[in-house]
Scaffold this active site. Structure first.
Site, short mmCIF file in Angstrom:
data_model
loop_
_atom_site.label_atom_id
_atom_site.label_comp_id
_atom_site.label_asym_id
_atom_site.label_seq_id
_atom_site.Cartn_x
_atom_site.Cartn_y
_atom_site.Cartn_z
N ASP A 40 0.86 -1.18 0.00
CA ASP A 40 0.00 0.00 0.00
C ASP A 40 0.90 1.24 0.00
OD1 ASP A 40 -2.54 1.30 0.05
OD2 ASP A 40 -2.33 1.65 2.20
N GLU A 65 4.85 5.19 3.81
CA GLU A 65 4.32 6.52 4.13
C GLU A 65 5.48 7.49 4.34
OE1 GLU A 65 2.43 9.80 4.77
OE2 GLU A 65 1.33 8.00 4.14
N ASP A 118 -2.06 12.40 -2.53
CA ASP A 118 -2.09 13.86 -2.52
C ASP A 118 -2.20 14.36 -3.96
OD1 ASP A 118 -1.60 16.61 -2.23
OD2 ASP A 118 -0.28 16.28 -0.52
N LYS A 122 -1.84 22.15 -8.39
CA LYS A 122 -1.21 23.07 -9.33
C LYS A 122 -0.34 22.31 -10.34
CE LYS A 122 -1.06 26.89 -6.01
NZ LYS A 122 -0.21 27.84 -5.25
N ASP A 154 -10.69 10.53 -5.21
CA ASP A 154 -11.92 11.31 -5.30
C ASP A 154 -11.73 12.54 -6.17
OD1 ASP A 154 -10.14 12.36 -3.48
OD2 ASP A 154 -11.67 13.07 -2.08
#
Length: 213
Positions: A40, A65, A118, A122, A154
């Site tokens: 993941d 992470e 994330d 921009k 999303d």
């Protein structure tokens, strides 16, 4: 355990994130290190793979992470739950992935998830997004034939960009004829997925599989 407060956005191009992580000794990490591995990428607090590890004890799970406090918290919770098929690593996936995957037993990496990364909205920040051509190539090099990559976001343009990157690589093919999957094929939704659906907003999902030679 009270949640750790950390910055939501971390610039992966910052100097402090440019040193690749050293690979652990997998035999010391997992009780059954030859089990198939689910990776993941960008696991945040790691609750998704935490639940998956409990449901699928015949798999090993690895969360990557870039925010170290979240990794420390996640590994502490794993230890408290005595899960021997779960591990979290603090690293920048965009420069550490090959170092990690190259030390795995060939064929063990069988499933990859990249969920709600994330978006870096921009255009000038596009190079900070996690799904870059190099990352796709590295997954192609180490994912087992028939292994799958599950993507979801999303943010539609992020999902489209991720799919385009995998579609452009000759090792991968998209499963299904529909543009987006209506349902999540995995048994555990992420916290972001639940929040998005509770607001009645769409989630854009796709699965790619590694083709044979």
């Amino acid at each position: 355990m009270s949640p750790v407060r950390v910055r939501q956005h971390v610039n992966p191009l910052a100097r402090k994130f440019q040193n690749p992580v050293l690979s652990p000794v997998w035999e010391e990490i997992y009780a059954q290190h030859h089990q198939p591995l689910h990776l993941d990428i960008g696991c945040a607090r790691g609750r998704f793979v935490l639940q998956m590890a409990q449901i699928e004890s015949n798999w090993n799970f690895l969360g990557l992470e870039i925010r170290e406090p979240l990794v420390m918290e996640a590994n502490k919770l794993r230890d408290e739950m005595n899960l021997k098929n779960l591990h979290y690593i603090f690293c920048n996936a965009n420069n550490s992935l090959r170092f990690l995957l190259s030390t795995l037993t060939p064929g063990t990496l069988q499933r990859v998830t990249i969920q709600f990364p994330d978006p870096w909205f921009k255009t000038r920040h596009a190079k900070r997004r996690v799904v870059q051509p190099q990352l796709v190539t590295e997954l192609a090099d180490y994912l087992a034939v028939g292994g799958v990559v599950f993507l979801q976001s999303d943010i539609e343009f992020v999902a489209v960009e991720m799919c385009d990157r995998f579609r452009e690589h000759p090792a991968f093919t998209k499963l299904g004829t529909e543009e987006w999957l209506v349902e999540n094929p995995l048994s555990v939704p992420t916290e972001r997925e639940i929040a998005t659906q509770n607001k009645g907003e769409p989630v854009y999902r796709a699965i790619f599989t590694k083709k044979g030679a």
